[in-house]
Write an enzyme that holds these catalytic residues in place. Structure first.
Site, PDB file in Angstrom:
ATOM      1  N   SER A 143       0.836  -1.202   0.000  1.00  0.00           N
ATOM      2  CA  SER A 143       0.000   0.000   0.000  1.00  0.00           C
ATOM      3  C   SER A 143       0.867   1.247   0.000  1.00  0.00           C
ATOM      4  CB  SER A 143      -0.892   0.004   1.252  1.00  0.00           C
ATOM      5  OG  SER A 143      -1.547   1.245   1.406  1.00  0.00           O
ATOM      6  N   TYR A 156      -1.181  -0.578   9.928  1.00  0.00           N
ATOM      7  CA  TYR A 156      -1.397  -0.995   8.539  1.00  0.00           C
ATOM      8  C   TYR A 156      -0.162  -0.694   7.694  1.00  0.00           C
ATOM      9  CZ  TYR A 156      -3.832  -1.055   3.965  1.00  0.00           C
ATOM     10  OH  TYR A 156      -4.226  -1.299   2.678  1.00  0.00           O
ATOM     11  N   LYS A 160       2.195  -3.370   5.733  1.00  0.00           N
ATOM     12  CA  LYS A 160       2.305  -3.288   4.284  1.00  0.00           C
ATOM     13  C   LYS A 160       3.750  -3.102   3.828  1.00  0.00           C
ATOM     14  CE  LYS A 160      -1.936  -3.849   2.915  1.00  0.00           C
ATOM     15  NZ  LYS A 160      -2.288  -5.135   2.247  1.00  0.00           N
TER      16      LYS A 160
END
Length: 292
Positions: A143, A156, A160
């Protein structure tokens, strides 16, 4: 160049909706036999039915990517049923968004378990099949949050970016076995993003516009060690680079020199994409050899 995935067997995790559904449908359109994995059985079965009704071959596997035994069984079943395991798209994910000050450690553990360890578990199960057959295409979903940061997504983002490091090493280890490993960084309107961005921001970000990138990365002609960005029909590449830097050797004021010359150290002219982590060491040794 025509892409033909007929005869290839693909597993797509988190494929009951959103990006995973689009990826599964796209791979099937190009002829791949697809295992549609999702935690929700009804959602996964619905996607399987879409593929079958369109003339493709698919099967449903409802399990969490954190369940090692279930994932191993899914991979074994796919390889046993169709004779190979060629493509693995690690797409399953969750969000636990809060600022770092408000995140609990459990929020990190939950996100890491699905995004990072879920990808490790599925890839570890698929890897022996790909090595034996001398062919494989592994796609991790990274991401821009990991590559560049995003407010309120420290857990997150860390997971990622961890996948990028995993990709870098597995691409090196898999090369001699014909296994290509890449990352996809998607921008798309999904259930995971609908609360993060306004409808105006999400307009035009159909998941279907990302999936051509997955098809290209699943093809025999795919590169390896590539970070492909995709969204709204546009495709870019991200690179982790190393600048030429500055050599200070054993100067007693090296720390002060670093502090005074950040702009020179960070000058991007002549930067490179290292072939592996050892390139940093060799670059630094060459600096000292030139000075000596």
């Amino acid at each position: 160049m025509a892409i033909d995935l007929r005869g290839r067997v693909a597993v797509v995790t988190g494929a009951g909706g959103g990006l995973g559904r689009s990826h599964a449908l796209a791979l099937a359109r190009y002829g791949a036999r697809v295992v549609v994995n999702d935690l929700g059985e009804s959602a996964a079965r619905a996607v399987t039915e879409e593929i079958v009704q369109a003339g493709g071959e698919a099967q449903t596997c409802a399990c969490s990517v954190t369940d090692r035994e279930a994932v191993a069984a899914m991979i074994e079943d796919a390889a046993g049923r169709w004779g190979s395991l060629d493509i693995l798209v690690n797409n399953a994910g969750i969000l636990r968004d809060r600022t770092f000050a408000n995140l609990e450690i459990e929020d990190f553990e939950a996100v890491f378990a699905v995004h990072l360890m879920g990808s490790v578990i599925a890839t570890k199960a698929a890897w022996p099949h790909m090595r034996r057959q001398g062919y494989g295409r592994v796609i991790f979903t990274t991401s821009s949050s990991g590559l560049y940061g995003n407010f309120g997504q420290s857990n997150y983002a860390a997971a990622k970016m961890g996948l990028v490091g995993l990709m870098q090493t597995l691409a090196l280890e898999g090369r001699k076995y014909g296994i290509h490993v890449n990352c996809l960084a998607p921008s798309a309107a999904t259930q995971m993003t609908e609360k993060l961005y306004s409808p105006e921001d999400l307009r035009g970000l159909s998941t279907d516009l990302v999936s051509p990138g997955v098809v290209a990365l699943a093809d025999e002609s795919a590169p390896t060690r590539t970070i492909l960005l995709a969204g709204a029909g546009a495709f870019e590449q991200a690179h982790i680079t190393m600048t030429q830097g500055v050599y200070f050797g054993d100067r007693t004021d090296a720390a002060e020199q670093i502090a005074a010359q950040w702009s020179r150290i960070g000058n991007r002219s002549g930067e490179q994409v290292p072939e592996s982590g050892s390139a940093q060491y060799h670059h630094e040794v060459r600096h000292s050899d030139r000075v000596a």
